[in-house]
Design a protein around this motif. Structure first.
Motif: not given
Length: 127
Positions: A64-76
């Motif tokens: 779940a954590v991996t999917a959330w992190v990779q879901q979209k680009p983030r800046q911070l």
């Protein structure tokens, strides 16, 4: 169970490649983040029954954590830490979570930069 009686389940050094950063070049490639989680969870029922259904399933947390992190680009990495904390609290029902997000190589003269946060079930980002 009082706060001093909490058991902790740890996931350490979870490596996730994702698009992260404020600079234009960072938005064009993936970079590796390292995630450490400590989750407050009463392990007694799982331990006594030797039953995964009673345990905090760290494989499912990791997915779940991996999917959330990779879901979209983030800046911070701050955004990543807060999002992971809220995900784990809401989806897995842990009482408390500590999240550390590391971005090795973010500062050339430092081995690592990281943020660490601690959130409890009753914390809300909206006050």
């Amino acid at each position: 169970m009082s706060a001093s009686d909490l058991d902790w389940v740890h996931i350490e050094g979870l490596q996730i490649d994702t698009v992260i950063g404020v600079y234009e070049w960072e938005q064009q490639q993936t970079q590796r983040l390292l995630i450490d989680l400590a989750m407050a969870w009463d392990i007694q029922a799982a331990a006594q029954k030797d039953d995964i259904e009673q345990a905090l399933d760290y494989a499912k947390v990791t997915e779940a954590v991996t999917a959330w992190v990779q879901q979209k680009p983030r800046q911070l990495i701050e955004t990543v830490a807060e999002g992971i904390a809220q995900l784990v609290l809401q989806q897995f029902g842990v009482r408390e979570v500590e999240v550390k997000v590391s971005k090795p190589g973010a500062v050339p003269s430092a081995a690592n930069v990281a943020v660490s946060i601690s959130r409890r079930q009753f914390d809300s980002p909206f006050g």
